[in-house]
Design a protein around this motif. Structure first.
Motif, PDB file in Angstrom:
ATOM      1  N   UNK A 128      17.253  14.106  22.865  1.00 49.40           N
ATOM      2  CA  UNK A 128      17.533  13.320  21.654  1.00 49.40           C
ATOM      3  C   UNK A 128      19.025  13.374  21.336  1.00 49.40           C
ATOM      4  N   UNK A 129      19.505  12.298  20.733  1.00 49.23           N
ATOM      5  CA  UNK A 129      20.934  12.209  20.437  1.00 49.23           C
ATOM      6  C   UNK A 129      21.332  13.199  19.346  1.00 49.23           C
ATOM      7  N   UNK A 130      22.399  13.966  19.629  1.00 47.58           N
ATOM      8  CA  UNK A 130      22.948  14.849  18.599  1.00 47.58           C
ATOM      9  C   UNK A 130      24.040  14.114  17.830  1.00 47.58           C
ATOM     10  N   UNK A 131      24.881  13.396  18.573  1.00 50.14           N
ATOM     11  CA  UNK A 131      25.922  12.627  17.883  1.00 50.14           C
ATOM     12  C   UNK A 131      26.462  11.520  18.763  1.00 50.14           C
ATOM     13  N   UNK A 132      27.190  10.658  18.091  1.00 46.21           N
ATOM     14  CA  UNK A 132      27.918   9.556  18.709  1.00 46.21           C
ATOM     15  C   UNK A 132      29.390   9.822  18.470  1.00 46.21           C
ATOM     16  N   UNK A 133      30.221   9.520  19.432  1.00 46.62           N
ATOM     17  CA  UNK A 133      31.655   9.683  19.200  1.00 46.62           C
ATOM     18  C   UNK A 133      32.341   8.467  19.792  1.00 46.62           C
ATOM     19  N   UNK A 134      33.031   7.733  18.943  1.00 46.93           N
ATOM     20  CA  UNK A 134      33.728   6.549  19.449  1.00 46.93           C
ATOM     21  C   UNK A 134      35.054   6.943  20.067  1.00 46.93           C
ATOM     22  N   UNK A 135      35.353   6.356  21.213  1.00 44.34           N
ATOM     23  CA  UNK A 135      36.622   6.642  21.867  1.00 44.34           C
ATOM     24  C   UNK A 135      37.151   5.367  22.493  1.00 44.34           C
ATOM     25  N   UNK A 136      38.435   5.385  22.843  1.00 44.34           N
ATOM     26  CA  UNK A 136      39.041   4.188  23.408  1.00 44.34           C
ATOM     27  C   UNK A 136      38.724   4.069  24.885  1.00 44.34           C
ATOM     28  N   UNK A 137      38.406   2.873  25.278  1.00 46.47           N
ATOM     29  CA  UNK A 137      38.133   2.634  26.685  1.00 46.47           C
ATOM     30  C   UNK A 137      39.068   1.574  27.224  1.00 46.47           C
ATOM     31  N   UNK A 138      38.638   0.937  28.301  1.00 41.92           N
ATOM     32  CA  UNK A 138      39.516  -0.025  28.941  1.00 41.92           C
ATOM     33  C   UNK A 138      39.398  -1.406  28.305  1.00 41.92           C
ATOM     34  N   UNK A 139      38.459  -1.565  27.393  1.00 40.04           N
ATOM     35  CA  UNK A 139      38.354  -2.849  26.714  1.00 40.04           C
ATOM     36  C   UNK A 139      38.927  -2.699  25.314  1.00 40.04           C
ATOM     37  N   UNK A 140      38.996  -3.800  24.588  1.00 37.60           N
ATOM     38  CA  UNK A 140      39.525  -3.755  23.239  1.00 37.60           C
ATOM     39  C   UNK A 140      38.588  -3.050  22.264  1.00 37.60           C
ATOM     40  N   UNK A 141      37.321  -2.962  22.612  1.00 35.82           N
ATOM     41  CA  UNK A 141      36.329  -2.374  21.712  1.00 35.82           C
ATOM     42  C   UNK A 141      36.167  -0.885  21.968  1.00 35.82           C
ATOM     43  N   UNK A 142      36.141  -0.070  20.901  1.00 35.46           N
ATOM     44  CA  UNK A 142      35.873   1.353  21.129  1.00 35.46           C
ATOM     45  C   UNK A 142      34.442   1.562  21.653  1.00 35.46           C
ATOM     46  N   UNK A 143      34.292   2.609  22.454  1.00 32.63           N
ATOM     47  CA  UNK A 143      32.983   2.867  23.047  1.00 32.63           C
ATOM     48  C   UNK A 143      32.293   4.011  22.319  1.00 32.63           C
ATOM     49  N   UNK A 144      31.028   3.825  22.014  1.00 31.84           N
ATOM     50  CA  UNK A 144      30.253   4.878  21.351  1.00 31.84           C
ATOM     51  C   UNK A 144      29.618   5.768  22.402  1.00 31.84           C
ATOM     52  N   UNK A 145      30.174   6.959  22.577  1.00 28.66           N
ATOM     53  CA  UNK A 145      29.684   7.865  23.611  1.00 28.66           C
ATOM     54  C   UNK A 145      28.523   8.688  23.031  1.00 28.66           C
ATOM     55  N   UNK A 146      27.402   8.696  23.740  1.00 30.47           N
ATOM     56  CA  UNK A 146      26.189   9.343  23.229  1.00 30.47           C
ATOM     57  C   UNK A 146      26.027  10.748  23.812  1.00 30.47           C
TER      58      UNK A 146
END
Ligand code: WTA
Length: 659
Positions: free
Chosen positions: A263-281
Motif C-alpha cells: 500500500x502507498x505510504x506517500x507520494x513525492x513530486x519531483x522534476x523529470x524530463x517533461x514539463x510536468x512534475x512526476x508523482x513518485x509512489x
C-alpha cells in the motif's frame, strides 16, 4: 559519451587517495562484516529479510519478492504493518517513552523536544482530527509546511490512518502547490500561516489561498499558527486551526491502520524530463524496510544516538533520513529551521555541540559553503561527539570531502558519500563505513544486494574510468512502484531505455552519468537528461522553459546549467523574443524572473538571462542545447558548422560578454 555538464569532454574523473575508517569506528559499527556483500549476493533476494527484520509486522509476509510482472516488482507481499506504529508506538512499548524522538531548533533560537511519548500523543490527536475532517484510508493529504515539528507529526498522523501524504516543499509557489494537489486529487491540506525567511515573516497562507482559488475542488485546510501575532490571519470556510484541533482531540487515540506492505505510504513530486512534475509512489513495507536498513548499515544509526540530517523534509532526503529511517530505529532525530548562516555561520556547529550529535548528514553544496567561510566556524565548537559524517544530493569532489573530514570530523570520522534518488527511495551507492575504505570523489560501490552497472549506449559495461550511464540491474525494496500519473510513464521514464523485455532483462536507468573504477567504486558525474541539479535540488529545464515562454513576447527559451565543478550550478536561460524587445530589456527580464518564481518558486530563478535574436539550431530545427551549455561554461565549442545559423554563436557570446 558526453553529458550535459561537460563531463566526458576531456575532463578526468577526480578521486583522491583511499582512506580507511579508524578502528574505533569499525569496532562499534552496526555492519562490520566484510562478507556482507557476498552474503547478500548468495542469499538474494532473501538477504532483504535483514531489512524487514528491523520492522514490526502485524502479519508476516509470504514472499520477499514477487517479480512476475517486471518492472512492477512487489516486496514483502502479504505482509501487513503500519509505518507510524513502527516509528512511534513500538518504541513506547520497548520502554523508551521518555527518550527524545525529535529535537527541533527553530529559526529564532526556539527549541522543542518531543519524547517518543509526546510524539505518540501528538500523532494520535492529529490523526483523530484528520479522521474527523473526513480523511479516509487512501485519501491523499497534501502537506505544505516548513521545517517545524508539525510537519513530521502530520506525516505520521497520515501514516497512522493509512492516508498517503504528499509533502510539497514550502518554498514552492502557489501554482506548484495547485498543480500537485490537482494531479493527486488531494482534498486535504495541512499548512501554516507563515514562517521566517531570512529573519522576515513570510506569508505562506497567502500562497495557499491563491492555490485554492486555482483548484476546481474544495479543500479542507488545517493551518498551523507559526507566527502568532506577527502575522495575524483569519480562518475562512473549511479552514481549521491546528492547535484548536489538537485541543479538541486531546487525549484521543487512533488504532494504527494495518496496511498491506504494497500500500502507498506517500507520494513525492519531483522534476523529470517533461514539463510536468512526476508523482513518485512509495510503499509501506519495502520503503520503510529499506530506509531503516540503510540508516542502520550506512548511517550507522543506533537508538541511543542523536542523529542529524540537515536537509528539508520537503524533499525525499528528509522523508527517508529525517523522519522514517531514524524514527523506525528509535533514535533521536534533530530537525532545524532556517539556514546555516543565520544568525551566524557557526549555526550548524552550535547545534551539533549543544545536542552532542553523533551522526551528521548534509549536502555537498553546504560543505562547499563551510569551506568557503573557513575553519574558524567549526573550530568555535566542540564537535567531538561526531562519529560519522555523510553527504547526499550532488557529487562531492575530493577537496571539500577532505575539508569536511578534517575540520568537521577531526580527521577521524568516516565520510559516506551516498548516491540515491527520489525514485530509489533509499541509498543505493555508498561505502559501508564499518567495512570499506573511502575514496574521496567516488560515492562507493553499490550497497550489498544492489547491482549497479555503468554501461554504454549498447548496454555493455564500460571499462574502468570510462564514462557511461548509471543503471541498476536488480530490483530493491525501497524502489518507487510507479508514477501517480500512470504505469506507462513509469516504464517509459526509467526502464525502457536499457531493458530487453523479450530476453527477460530489466534494468533501471537513473538518468545520471557515472564512471566506475577497478574496485567497483562509482563516481557520479551528473544528469544526462533535461534535469539540472542546483544545490542538490532537482529542476526540470523544460518546466523552467515553459514558465519563460509563457511571458508575452518571448518566442523561445532554452535553459541549461552552468557548473564549474566547485561551485553550485547556476541556471542560464537563453531567450529569443518576438521582436519589439531589445536584447537586455530589463522589463522582460523581470517578468521572466517573476513568472518562474510564480510557476515554480525562487529556487528555479535563472541566475542569468541571455537575450538572443535566435537560438542556435540544427538543420532539422532542434535547439543545440549542448552548445548553449558549452557557451555558458566557457568551454571550447568545437565544430559549429552543422548549425543552420552558425552566426548566432558569436552574437550570443557577445551578449554574455556585455552582461
Ligand atoms: C544527484 C536526492 C552525485 C543525482 C537524494 C541524482 C548525487 C539526483 C548524489 C537525485 C551523490 C544524489 N553524488 N550525485 N552522492 N546523490 N545525486 O531525487 O544526479 O532529489 O540523480 O534525490 O541527485 O536527486 P533527488
Amino acid at each position: 559519451m558526453a553529458n550535459r555538464n561537460g563531463w566526458g569532454r576531456g575532463r578526468s574523473v577526480p578521486t583522491g587517495s583511499p582512506q580507511v575508517p579508524p578502528d574505533s569506528f569499525v569496532e562499534q559499527a552496526n555492519v562490520a562484516d566484510e562478507d556482507v556483500y557476498a552474503t547478500f549476493d548468495e542469499e538474494w533476494p532473501a538477504c532483504w529479510e535483514r531489512a524487514a527484520d528491523l520492522l514490526s509486522w502485524d502479519r508476516p509476509y509470504d514472499a520477499v519478492l514477487e517479480d512476475d510482472d517486471p518492472p512492477f516488482y512487489r516486496w514483502f507481499t502479504g505482509g501487513r504493518l503500519n509505518a507510524a506504529y513502527n516509528c512511534v508506538d513500538r518504541h513506547l512499548e520497548a520502554g523508551r517513552k521518555t527518550h527524545a524522538a525529535i529535537r527541533w531548533e527553530g529559526k529564532h533560537g526556539e527549541r522543542e523536544t518531543y519524547t517518543y511519548r509526546d510524539l505518540y500523543v501528538a500523532v494520535n490527536e492529529f490523526a483523530a482530527a484528520l479522521r474527523d475532517l473526513g480523511v479516509e484510508e487512501d485519501d491523499v493529504v497534501t502537506i505544505y509546511l516548513p521545517m517545524i515539528p508539525e510537519l513530521p507529526i502530520a506525516m505520521l498522523a497520515c501514516a497512522r490512518i493509512g492516508a498517503p501524504h504528499s509533502v510539497v516543499f514550502a518554498g514552492l509557489s502557489s501554482d506548484a502547490l495547485a498543480t500537485r494537489m490537482d494531479a493527486a486529487d488531494s482534498e486535504y491540506l495541512v499548512t501554516c500561516d507563515g514562517y521566517y525567511r531570512r529573519g522576515d515573516a513570510f506569508n505562506q497562507k497567502g500562497k495557499v489561498d491563491n492555490a485554492r482559488l486555482a483548484l476546481e475542488h474544495e479543500v479542507e485546510t488545517v493551518v498551523v499558527d507559526r507566527l502568532g501575532d506577527e502575522l495575524p490571519h483569519v480562518l475562512g470556510e473549511r479552514e481549521w486551526d491546528y492547535h484548536d484541533l489538537r485541543e479538541e482531540f486531546a487525549g484521543a487515540t487512533v488504532d494504527p491502520v494495518s496496511r498491506d506492505a504494497e500500500d502507498m505510504l506517500f507520494l513525492m513530486y519531483t522534476s523529470g524530463t517533461t514539463g510536468e512534475p512526476k508523482g513518485v509512489v512509495h510503499t509501506t513495507g519495502g520503503y520503510l524496510a529499506h530506509v531503516a536498513w540503510t540508516s542502520h548499515a550506512v548511517l550507522d544509526v543506533e537508538p541511543e544516538d542523536t542523529y542529524w540530517c540537515s536537509a528539508d523534509i520537503g524533499w525525499i532526503t528528509g522523508h527517508s533520513y529525517i523522519v522514517y529511517g531514524p524514527l523506525a530505529l528509535g533514535t533521536t532525530t534533530v530537525m532545524y529551521e532556517g539556514t546555516p548562516d543565520y544568525p551566524d555561520r557557526d549555526r550548524l556547529w552550535e547545534i551539533v555541540d549543544r545536542n552532542a550529535v553523533d551522526v551528521f548528514y548534509t549536502a555537498p553544496t553546504a560543505v562547499r559553503a563551510f569551506m568557503k567561510w573557513g575553519e574558524e566556524y567549526p573550530e568555535r565548537h566542540d564537535l567531538s561527539s561526531l562519529r560519522l559524517l555523510g553527504t547526499v544530493g550532488e557529487p562531492i569532489s575530493p577537496r571539500p570531502w577532505n575539508w569536511y573530514r578534517e575540520h568537521v570530523g577531526d580527521g577521524e570520522c568516516p565520510v559516506v558519500d551516498t548516491w540515491w534518488q527520489t525514485e530509489t527511495g533509499a541509498i543505493l551507492i555508498s561505502t559501508l563505513p564499518g567495512v570499506d575504505e573511502m575514496k574521496p570523489g567516488a560515492a562507493g560501490p553499490g550497497l550489498p544486494g544492489i547491482d549497479v552497472q555503468v554501461i554504454d549506449e549498447r548496454g555493455e559495461a564500460v571499462d574502468p574510468g570510462q564514462i557511461g550511464y548509471l543503471t541498476v540491474g536488480r530490483p530493491w525494496p525501497g524502489m518507487a512502484r510507479t508514477l501517480y500519473g500512470g504505469d506507462d510513464q513509469y516504464r517509459e521514464e526509467y526502464w525502457k531505455r536499457f531493458s530487453d523485455p523479450d530476453a527477460g532483462e530489466w534494468r533501471y536507468f537513473s538518468g545520471d552519468a557515472a564512471a566506475i573504477d577497478e574496485d567497483g567504486y562509482v563516481t557520479v558525474l551528473g544528469r544526462v537528461d533535461d534535469v539540472i541539479n542546483v544545490s542538490g535540488r532537482r529542476l526540470s529545464t523544460m518546466e523552467i522553459e515553459s514558465a519563460i515562454t509563457d511571458v508575452e513576447g518571448v518566442a523561445e527559451a532554452a535553459v541549461v546549467g552552468r557548473s564549474s565543478g566547485t561551485t553550485a550550478t547556476e541556471i542560464y536561460a537563453y531567450v529569443s523574443t518576438e521582436g519589439g524587445f531589445g536584447p537586455g530589456d530589463d522589463a522582460v527580464r523581470e517578468t521572466i524572473v517573476d513568472n518562474v518564481e510564480t510557476a515554480i518558486g525562487p529556487i528555479a530563478t535563472p541566475d542569468t538571462v541571455v537575450f538572443t535574436p535566435e537560438l542556435p539550431k540544427t538543420r532539422s530545427g532542434k535547439i543545440m542545447r549542448r552548445l548553449l551549455e558549452d557557451i555558458a561554461n566557457g568551454d571550447d565549442l568545437g565544430d559549429t558548422s552543422a548549425l543552420r545559423n552558425p552566426e548566432i554563436v558569436g552574437e550570443i557570446q557577445a551578449a554574455i560578454g556585455e552582461d
